[in-house]
Design an enzyme around this catalytic site. Sequence first.
Site, PDB file in Angstrom:
ATOM      1  N   HIS A  89      -7.510  -2.067  -3.996  1.00  0.00           N
ATOM      2  CA  HIS A  89      -6.219  -1.651  -4.554  1.00  0.00           C
ATOM      3  C   HIS A  89      -5.685  -2.693  -5.533  1.00  0.00           C
ATOM      4  O   HIS A  89      -5.109  -2.341  -6.562  1.00  0.00           O
ATOM      5  CB  HIS A  89      -5.204  -1.416  -3.436  1.00  0.00           C
TER       6      HIS A  89
ATOM      7  N   HIS B 286       0.832  -1.193   0.000  1.00  0.00           N
ATOM      8  CA  HIS B 286       0.000   0.000   0.000  1.00  0.00           C
ATOM      9  C   HIS B 286       0.871   1.249   0.000  1.00  0.00           C
ATOM     10  O   HIS B 286       0.648   2.179  -0.758  1.00  0.00           O
ATOM     11  CB  HIS B 286      -0.912   0.004   1.227  1.00  0.00           C
TER      12      HIS B 286
ATOM     13  N   GLU C 101       1.826   4.347  -2.567  1.00  0.00           N
ATOM     14  CA  GLU C 101       2.033   5.662  -1.949  1.00  0.00           C
ATOM     15  C   GLU C 101       3.427   5.686  -1.357  1.00  0.00           C
ATOM     16  O   GLU C 101       3.844   4.707  -0.754  1.00  0.00           O
ATOM     17  CB  GLU C 101       1.064   5.823  -0.765  1.00  0.00           C
TER      18      GLU C 101
HETATM   19 CO    CO Z   1      -5.686   2.713   0.378  1.00  0.00          CO
END
Ligand code: CO
Length: 268
Positions: free
Chosen positions: A216, A154, A184
């Site tokens: 995701h 993530h 990210e």
């Molecule tokens: Co997220």
Amino acid sequence: MSADDIFKEKRRAILLVAFGTSHAKARIAYANVERAVKTALPGEELRWAWTARTLLRSGEGPPRLSPQEALARLAAEGCKEVYILSLHVIPGAEWNDLAVTAAAFAGLPKGLEKVRLCGPLLYGGEATARLADLLLDTLPRQRKIDEAVVFVGHGTHHHSGVYYPALQYYLGVKDANVLVGTLEGGPSQAETLAALKASGARKVWLAPLMMVAGDHAANDLFGPAADSWQQVFAAAGLEVEPVRSGLGENPAVIELLVNNLKTLLEED
Ligand code: CO
């Protein structure tokens, strides 16, 4: 002893805490963990909480509890000790909030006497090296050594984001073609693609480094949009083999989580 007996006599419960998911299929991972905990610790009272506020009141199914709500409810039911197994991957903002919550609930008058919390999967160098070994041991069997594997986490802008390059290091010393990227923070998609190109691999196995293969995975990793990881790698001329399962579907990861929880219980 049955769950009722342990709960009433020892006044102890286990709280499983996950980020949460809006994907029904992704809940398989959570169900796997719950089943493994029940098998390893028969008779313990099990509860769930989710840390993603936006997911608590949305979607189908029964309403979910936040960790605060779950702990307050256990205290109100007369419980004295709570052992928390977090399904988070890194000690990021979510896990740290959970640690603050756990500390705040411990030792309140007439409340919980003890609240203990397991670390996330990546927590210190030893745990990071161990997870790297575990991931290498459970790579898809058909993957050949000259083919790359990219695990996409993530990611975060929290300082715990350094765990991703740390994991990359431990993977890389044993298998230079196994890479870590993140949605990210870093390593970014562009950085991962550059590393892939440098590896010379023609084929890449693309897998989520997340507990569940949820939104995701479906969109950012394997979605049809031109900027999904699969599409970007394919556009760069690579053959992409999607691995559509979360860490919570890997029996070795589940065993690791359960062992962390058992250790926490035995330490006391
Ligand atoms: Co997220």
